[in-house]
Design a protein around this motif. Structure first.
Motif, PDB file in Angstrom:
ATOM      1  N   UNK A 288      36.180  30.928  33.616  1.00 56.58           N
ATOM      2  CA  UNK A 288      35.432  31.559  32.509  1.00 56.58           C
ATOM      3  C   UNK A 288      36.280  31.444  31.234  1.00 56.58           C
ATOM      4  N   UNK A 289      35.652  30.981  30.193  1.00 57.90           N
ATOM      5  CA  UNK A 289      36.403  30.726  28.950  1.00 57.90           C
ATOM      6  C   UNK A 289      35.681  31.340  27.742  1.00 57.90           C
ATOM      7  N   UNK A 290      36.473  31.967  26.878  1.00 61.32           N
ATOM      8  CA  UNK A 290      35.974  32.346  25.546  1.00 61.32           C
ATOM      9  C   UNK A 290      36.540  31.329  24.569  1.00 61.32           C
ATOM     10  N   UNK A 291      35.672  30.758  23.760  1.00 65.86           N
ATOM     11  CA  UNK A 291      36.134  29.735  22.821  1.00 65.86           C
ATOM     12  C   UNK A 291      35.424  29.862  21.478  1.00 65.86           C
ATOM     13  N   UNK A 292      35.738  28.918  20.615  1.00 68.13           N
ATOM     14  CA  UNK A 292      35.199  28.903  19.257  1.00 68.13           C
ATOM     15  C   UNK A 292      36.324  28.456  18.338  1.00 68.13           C
ATOM     16  N   UNK A 293      35.997  28.187  17.101  1.00 69.59           N
ATOM     17  CA  UNK A 293      37.045  27.842  16.145  1.00 69.59           C
ATOM     18  C   UNK A 293      38.024  29.005  16.028  1.00 69.59           C
TER      19      UNK A 293
ATOM     20  N   UNK B 283      43.463  30.676  37.301  1.00 73.53           N
ATOM     21  CA  UNK B 283      42.656  31.593  36.479  1.00 73.53           C
ATOM     22  C   UNK B 283      41.183  31.607  36.838  1.00 73.53           C
ATOM     23  N   UNK B 284      40.859  31.159  38.037  1.00 69.84           N
ATOM     24  CA  UNK B 284      39.444  31.181  38.448  1.00 69.84           C
ATOM     25  C   UNK B 284      38.962  32.631  38.587  1.00 69.84           C
ATOM     26  N   UNK B 285      37.732  32.859  38.180  1.00 66.65           N
ATOM     27  CA  UNK B 285      37.172  34.203  38.289  1.00 66.65           C
ATOM     28  C   UNK B 285      37.635  35.147  37.195  1.00 66.65           C
ATOM     29  N   UNK B 286      38.321  34.586  36.185  1.00 71.28           N
ATOM     30  CA  UNK B 286      38.820  35.425  35.079  1.00 71.28           C
ATOM     31  C   UNK B 286      38.514  34.746  33.749  1.00 71.28           C
ATOM     32  N   UNK B 287      38.348  35.555  32.729  1.00 69.93           N
ATOM     33  CA  UNK B 287      38.176  35.007  31.391  1.00 69.93           C
ATOM     34  C   UNK B 287      39.524  34.683  30.766  1.00 69.93           C
TER      35      UNK B 287
ATOM     36  N   UNK C 187      37.781  18.021  34.545  1.00 68.11           N
ATOM     37  CA  UNK C 187      36.556  18.266  35.314  1.00 68.11           C
ATOM     38  C   UNK C 187      36.747  19.521  36.149  1.00 68.11           C
ATOM     39  N   UNK C 188      35.749  20.377  36.184  1.00 70.87           N
ATOM     40  CA  UNK C 188      35.863  21.629  36.937  1.00 70.87           C
ATOM     41  C   UNK C 188      34.519  22.308  37.009  1.00 70.87           C
ATOM     42  N   UNK C 189      34.556  23.618  36.983  1.00 73.35           N
ATOM     43  CA  UNK C 189      33.314  24.397  36.937  1.00 73.35           C
ATOM     44  C   UNK C 189      33.565  25.533  35.945  1.00 73.35           C
ATOM     45  N   UNK C 190      32.850  25.486  34.840  1.00 67.91           N
ATOM     46  CA  UNK C 190      33.164  26.405  33.746  1.00 67.91           C
ATOM     47  C   UNK C 190      31.931  27.172  33.261  1.00 67.91           C
ATOM     48  N   UNK C 191      32.178  28.418  32.835  1.00 65.95           N
ATOM     49  CA  UNK C 191      31.172  29.169  32.065  1.00 65.95           C
ATOM     50  C   UNK C 191      31.879  29.561  30.769  1.00 65.95           C
ATOM     51  N   UNK C 192      31.304  29.141  29.666  1.00 67.73           N
ATOM     52  CA  UNK C 192      31.975  29.310  28.375  1.00 67.73           C
ATOM     53  C   UNK C 192      31.116  30.150  27.423  1.00 67.73           C
ATOM     54  N   UNK C 193      31.758  31.142  26.817  1.00 67.88           N
ATOM     55  CA  UNK C 193      31.106  31.861  25.716  1.00 67.88           C
ATOM     56  C   UNK C 193      31.761  31.344  24.441  1.00 67.88           C
TER      57      UNK C 193
END
Lengths: 69, 193
Positions: free
Chosen positions: B9-14, B72-76, B89-95
Protein backbone atom coordinates in the motif's frame (compact mmCIF):
# COMPACT_ATOMS: atom_id res chain seq x y z
CA UNK A 1 -5.72 44.38 -23.36
CA UNK A 2 -3.17 42.91 -20.93
CA UNK A 3 0.39 42.97 -22.25
CA UNK A 4 1.50 39.72 -23.88
CA UNK A 5 -2.06 38.40 -24.18
CA UNK A 6 -4.58 37.90 -27.01
CA UNK A 7 -8.33 38.15 -26.80
CA UNK A 8 -10.37 34.99 -27.43
CA UNK A 9 -14.18 34.86 -27.63
CA UNK A 10 -16.10 31.92 -26.24
CA UNK A 11 -19.87 31.32 -26.10
CA UNK A 12 -21.61 32.88 -23.09
CA UNK A 13 -23.10 29.49 -22.18
CA UNK A 14 -19.62 27.98 -21.95
CA UNK A 15 -18.36 30.96 -19.98
CA UNK A 16 -21.19 30.51 -17.49
CA UNK A 17 -20.45 26.80 -17.15
CA UNK A 18 -16.86 27.61 -16.27
CA UNK A 19 -18.05 30.19 -13.74
CA UNK A 20 -20.17 27.50 -12.08
CA UNK A 21 -17.27 25.06 -12.18
CA UNK A 22 -14.85 27.43 -10.45
CA UNK A 23 -17.32 28.82 -7.91
CA UNK A 24 -16.28 26.29 -5.26
CA UNK A 25 -12.63 26.04 -6.29
CA UNK A 26 -9.50 28.07 -5.72
CA UNK A 27 -9.41 29.23 -9.33
CA UNK A 28 -9.86 32.99 -9.37
CA UNK A 29 -11.28 33.62 -12.84
CA UNK A 30 -12.51 32.07 -16.06
CA UNK A 31 -9.31 33.27 -17.71
CA UNK A 32 -7.14 31.49 -15.12
CA UNK A 33 -9.19 28.31 -15.58
CA UNK A 34 -8.82 28.36 -19.36
CA UNK A 35 -5.08 29.06 -19.21
CA UNK A 36 -4.56 26.21 -16.74
CA UNK A 37 -6.59 23.81 -18.88
CA UNK A 38 -4.69 24.67 -22.05
CA UNK A 39 -1.29 24.54 -20.36
CA UNK A 40 -2.05 21.09 -19.01
CA UNK A 41 -3.37 19.90 -22.36
CA UNK A 42 -0.33 21.03 -24.30
CA UNK A 43 2.09 19.73 -21.68
CA UNK A 44 0.34 16.38 -21.73
CA UNK A 45 0.44 16.27 -25.52
CA UNK A 46 4.10 17.18 -25.60
CA UNK A 47 5.23 13.63 -24.82
CA UNK A 48 4.56 11.01 -22.20
CA UNK A 49 8.01 10.59 -20.78
CA UNK A 50 10.33 13.15 -19.24
CA UNK A 51 13.43 13.89 -21.28
CA UNK A 52 16.81 13.18 -19.68
CA UNK A 53 17.22 16.95 -19.23
CA UNK A 54 13.79 17.27 -17.58
CA UNK A 55 14.57 14.34 -15.32
CA UNK A 56 17.86 15.88 -14.22
CA UNK A 57 16.02 19.08 -13.35
CA UNK A 58 13.42 17.13 -11.33
CA UNK A 59 16.25 15.45 -9.42
CA UNK A 60 17.87 18.83 -8.71
CA UNK A 61 14.60 20.15 -7.27
CA UNK A 62 14.08 17.01 -5.17
CA UNK A 63 17.61 17.26 -3.79
CA UNK A 64 16.97 20.91 -2.84
CA UNK A 65 13.87 19.77 -0.97
CA UNK A 66 15.73 16.96 0.80
CA UNK A 67 13.90 14.12 -0.93
CA UNK A 68 17.00 12.74 -2.66
CA UNK A 69 20.74 12.52 -2.08
CA UNK B 1 -7.11 -2.94 11.17
CA UNK B 2 -5.59 -5.58 8.95
CA UNK B 3 -4.86 -4.98 5.28
CA UNK B 4 -4.13 -7.59 2.59
CA UNK B 5 -0.65 -8.91 3.33
CA UNK B 6 -0.06 -9.75 -0.33
CA UNK B 7 -0.31 -6.11 -1.27
CA UNK B 8 1.99 -3.11 -0.91
CA UNK B 9 0.00 0.00 0.00
CA UNK B 10 1.48 3.32 -1.05
CA UNK B 11 0.63 6.98 -0.52
CA UNK B 12 2.08 9.08 -3.32
CA UNK B 13 1.83 12.35 -5.19
CA UNK B 14 4.17 15.20 -5.97
CA UNK B 15 6.27 16.46 -3.09
CA UNK B 16 4.21 18.98 -1.04
CA UNK B 17 0.95 17.73 -2.55
CA UNK B 18 -0.53 16.55 0.74
CA UNK B 19 0.97 13.06 1.01
CA UNK B 20 1.75 13.54 4.72
CA UNK B 21 -1.83 14.59 5.39
CA UNK B 22 -3.05 11.41 3.68
CA UNK B 23 -0.70 9.37 5.88
CA UNK B 24 -2.12 11.13 8.96
CA UNK B 25 -5.67 10.36 7.85
CA UNK B 26 -4.83 6.69 7.28
CA UNK B 27 -2.99 6.39 10.57
CA UNK B 28 -5.94 7.96 12.39
CA UNK B 29 -8.24 5.45 10.72
CA UNK B 30 -6.16 2.59 12.08
CA UNK B 31 -4.37 1.53 8.90
CA UNK B 32 -1.07 -0.29 9.43
CA UNK B 33 1.75 2.08 8.52
CA UNK B 34 5.52 2.02 8.20
CA UNK B 35 7.57 5.16 8.69
CA UNK B 36 10.36 6.54 10.79
CA UNK B 37 10.46 9.92 12.47
CA UNK B 38 14.07 9.67 13.59
CA UNK B 39 15.92 10.71 10.47
CA UNK B 40 13.44 13.42 9.49
CA UNK B 41 11.50 14.69 12.49
CA UNK B 42 8.51 17.05 12.26
CA UNK B 43 9.38 20.66 11.53
CA UNK B 44 7.61 23.89 10.54
CA UNK B 45 7.04 22.59 7.00
CA UNK B 46 5.38 19.41 8.26
CA UNK B 47 4.42 20.00 11.92
CA UNK B 48 2.76 16.59 12.18
CA UNK B 49 5.68 14.77 10.60
CA UNK B 50 6.77 13.53 7.22
CA UNK B 51 5.73 9.86 7.62
CA UNK B 52 8.72 8.78 5.55
CA UNK B 53 11.06 5.83 5.40
CA UNK B 54 14.80 6.01 4.82
CA UNK B 55 14.84 9.64 6.01
CA UNK B 56 12.83 10.65 2.96
CA UNK B 57 15.51 9.25 0.66
CA UNK B 58 13.49 6.24 -0.45
CA UNK B 59 13.76 7.36 -4.10
CA UNK B 60 17.50 6.70 -4.04
CA UNK B 61 16.89 3.19 -2.69
CA UNK B 62 14.31 2.52 -5.42
CA UNK B 63 16.62 3.76 -8.16
CA UNK B 64 19.34 1.45 -6.87
CA UNK B 65 16.85 -1.45 -6.61
CA UNK B 66 17.82 -1.62 -2.95
CA UNK B 67 14.40 -1.38 -1.33
CA UNK B 68 12.64 -4.46 0.03
CA UNK B 69 8.91 -4.17 -0.68
CA UNK B 70 8.32 -7.58 0.90
CA UNK B 71 9.15 -6.06 4.31
CA UNK B 72 6.23 -3.66 3.97
CA UNK B 73 3.37 -5.76 2.64
CA UNK B 74 0.04 -5.01 4.28
CA UNK B 75 1.23 -1.57 5.39
CA UNK B 76 1.08 1.92 3.98
CA UNK B 77 4.36 3.54 3.05
CA UNK B 78 4.96 6.91 1.43
CA UNK B 79 6.80 7.14 -1.89
CA UNK B 80 6.60 10.49 -3.64
CA UNK B 81 5.74 10.65 -7.34
CA UNK B 82 9.12 10.33 -9.02
CA UNK B 83 9.86 7.17 -7.01
CA UNK B 84 6.92 5.38 -8.62
CA UNK B 85 8.87 5.35 -11.88
CA UNK B 86 11.08 2.72 -10.28
CA UNK B 87 8.37 0.50 -8.82
CA UNK B 88 9.20 -3.17 -9.48
CA UNK B 89 6.50 -5.59 -10.60
CA UNK B 90 4.32 -6.47 -7.61
CA UNK B 91 0.84 -5.94 -6.28
CA UNK B 92 0.07 -2.39 -5.24
CA UNK B 93 -2.79 -0.21 -4.03
CA UNK B 94 -1.87 3.45 -4.33
CA UNK B 95 -3.56 6.57 -3.02
CA UNK B 96 -2.22 9.40 -5.15
CA UNK B 97 -2.58 12.97 -3.91
CA UNK B 98 -3.43 15.81 -6.28
CA UNK B 99 -3.18 19.46 -5.32
CA UNK B 100 -3.32 22.84 -7.05
CA UNK B 101 0.10 23.19 -8.70
CA UNK B 102 0.60 26.80 -7.56
CA UNK B 103 0.14 25.73 -3.95
CA UNK B 104 2.66 22.92 -4.44
CA UNK B 105 5.20 25.36 -5.86
CA UNK B 106 4.60 27.86 -3.03
CA UNK B 107 5.15 25.12 -0.50
CA UNK B 108 8.28 23.83 -2.26
CA UNK B 109 9.79 27.32 -2.28
CA UNK B 110 8.98 27.80 1.38
CA UNK B 111 10.47 24.45 2.31
CA UNK B 112 13.65 24.95 0.27
CA UNK B 113 13.83 28.57 1.51
CA UNK B 114 14.23 29.87 -2.02
CA UNK B 115 12.48 32.12 -4.47
CA UNK B 116 12.33 30.06 -7.63
CA UNK B 117 13.58 32.33 -10.42
CA UNK B 118 12.47 29.72 -12.96
CA UNK B 119 9.05 29.07 -11.50
CA UNK B 120 7.30 28.83 -14.88
CA UNK B 121 9.79 26.14 -15.94
CA UNK B 122 9.43 24.32 -12.61
CA UNK B 123 5.66 24.40 -13.02
CA UNK B 124 5.83 22.82 -16.47
CA UNK B 125 8.30 20.24 -15.22
CA UNK B 126 6.19 19.11 -12.29
CA UNK B 127 2.94 19.11 -14.27
CA UNK B 128 4.70 16.88 -16.80
CA UNK B 129 6.09 14.62 -14.06
CA UNK B 130 2.68 14.40 -12.43
CA UNK B 131 0.96 13.51 -15.72
CA UNK B 132 3.62 10.93 -16.55
CA UNK B 133 3.34 9.19 -13.18
CA UNK B 134 -0.48 9.29 -13.16
CA UNK B 135 -0.53 7.71 -16.63
CA UNK B 136 2.03 5.14 -15.55
CA UNK B 137 0.16 3.94 -12.49
CA UNK B 138 -3.23 4.11 -14.20
CA UNK B 139 -2.00 1.75 -16.89
CA UNK B 140 -0.16 -0.85 -14.82
CA UNK B 141 -1.96 -4.15 -14.31
CA UNK B 142 -0.41 -4.59 -10.87
CA UNK B 143 -1.65 -1.24 -9.53
CA UNK B 144 -5.04 -0.18 -8.22
CA UNK B 145 -5.15 3.55 -7.71
CA UNK B 146 -7.32 6.13 -6.00
CA UNK B 147 -6.70 9.76 -6.91
CA UNK B 148 -7.31 11.93 -3.84
CA UNK B 149 -7.84 15.68 -4.24
CA UNK B 150 -6.07 17.51 -1.40
CA UNK B 151 -7.97 20.77 -1.97
CA UNK B 152 -11.30 18.95 -2.05
CA UNK B 153 -10.46 17.01 1.14
CA UNK B 154 -9.97 20.28 2.98
CA UNK B 155 -13.00 22.03 1.54
CA UNK B 156 -15.35 19.03 1.77
CA UNK B 157 -13.80 16.42 4.06
CA UNK B 158 -16.74 14.02 4.40
CA UNK B 159 -17.31 12.82 0.82
CA UNK B 160 -13.64 12.88 -0.03
CA UNK B 161 -12.34 11.05 3.02
CA UNK B 162 -15.15 8.54 2.56
CA UNK B 163 -13.62 7.69 -0.83
CA UNK B 164 -10.36 6.85 0.96
CA UNK B 165 -12.26 4.83 3.57
CA UNK B 166 -14.04 2.90 0.79
CA UNK B 167 -10.73 2.29 -0.99
CA UNK B 168 -9.35 0.66 2.17
CA UNK B 169 -12.18 -1.84 1.96
CA UNK B 170 -12.09 -2.57 5.68
CA UNK B 171 -15.00 -2.18 8.05
CA UNK B 172 -12.49 -1.89 10.86
CA UNK B 173 -11.33 1.52 9.61
CA UNK B 174 -12.44 4.40 11.83
CA UNK B 175 -14.07 6.94 9.51
CA UNK B 176 -14.77 9.45 12.30
CA UNK B 177 -11.14 9.46 13.36
CA UNK B 178 -10.08 9.90 9.74
CA UNK B 179 -12.38 12.89 9.42
CA UNK B 180 -11.20 14.29 12.73
CA UNK B 181 -7.60 14.60 11.68
CA UNK B 182 -8.12 17.03 8.81
CA UNK B 183 -6.56 20.17 10.11
CA UNK B 184 -7.43 23.28 8.20
CA UNK B 185 -4.97 25.24 10.29
CA UNK B 186 -2.19 23.49 8.42
CA UNK B 187 -3.56 24.63 5.10
CA UNK B 188 -1.04 27.43 4.95
CA UNK B 189 -0.17 27.58 1.28
CA UNK B 190 -3.67 27.98 -0.02
CA UNK B 191 -4.03 30.37 -2.93
CA UNK B 192 -5.80 33.47 -1.65
CA UNK B 193 -8.80 34.52 -3.72
Amino acid sequence: MAKGKKKVFIPISLYEKVEEEIASSETKSVEEYVIKLLEEKFLKDSGGDLSKEDEDKVKERLKALGYMD
Amino acid sequence: MKLDENVNYIVSGLERSGTSMLMQILEAGGAPMAFSTESRPPDNNNPKGYFELEGGKIINKLMEEDFSFSDYKGKFIKITAYGLKFLPVGQYRIIYSQREIEEILDSMEKMAKITDENRAETKKLFIKLNNMIMDLISNRDDVEVLFADYNAILSEPEPNIRKIYDFLGSEEADLDAMLGCVDKRLYRNRIKR
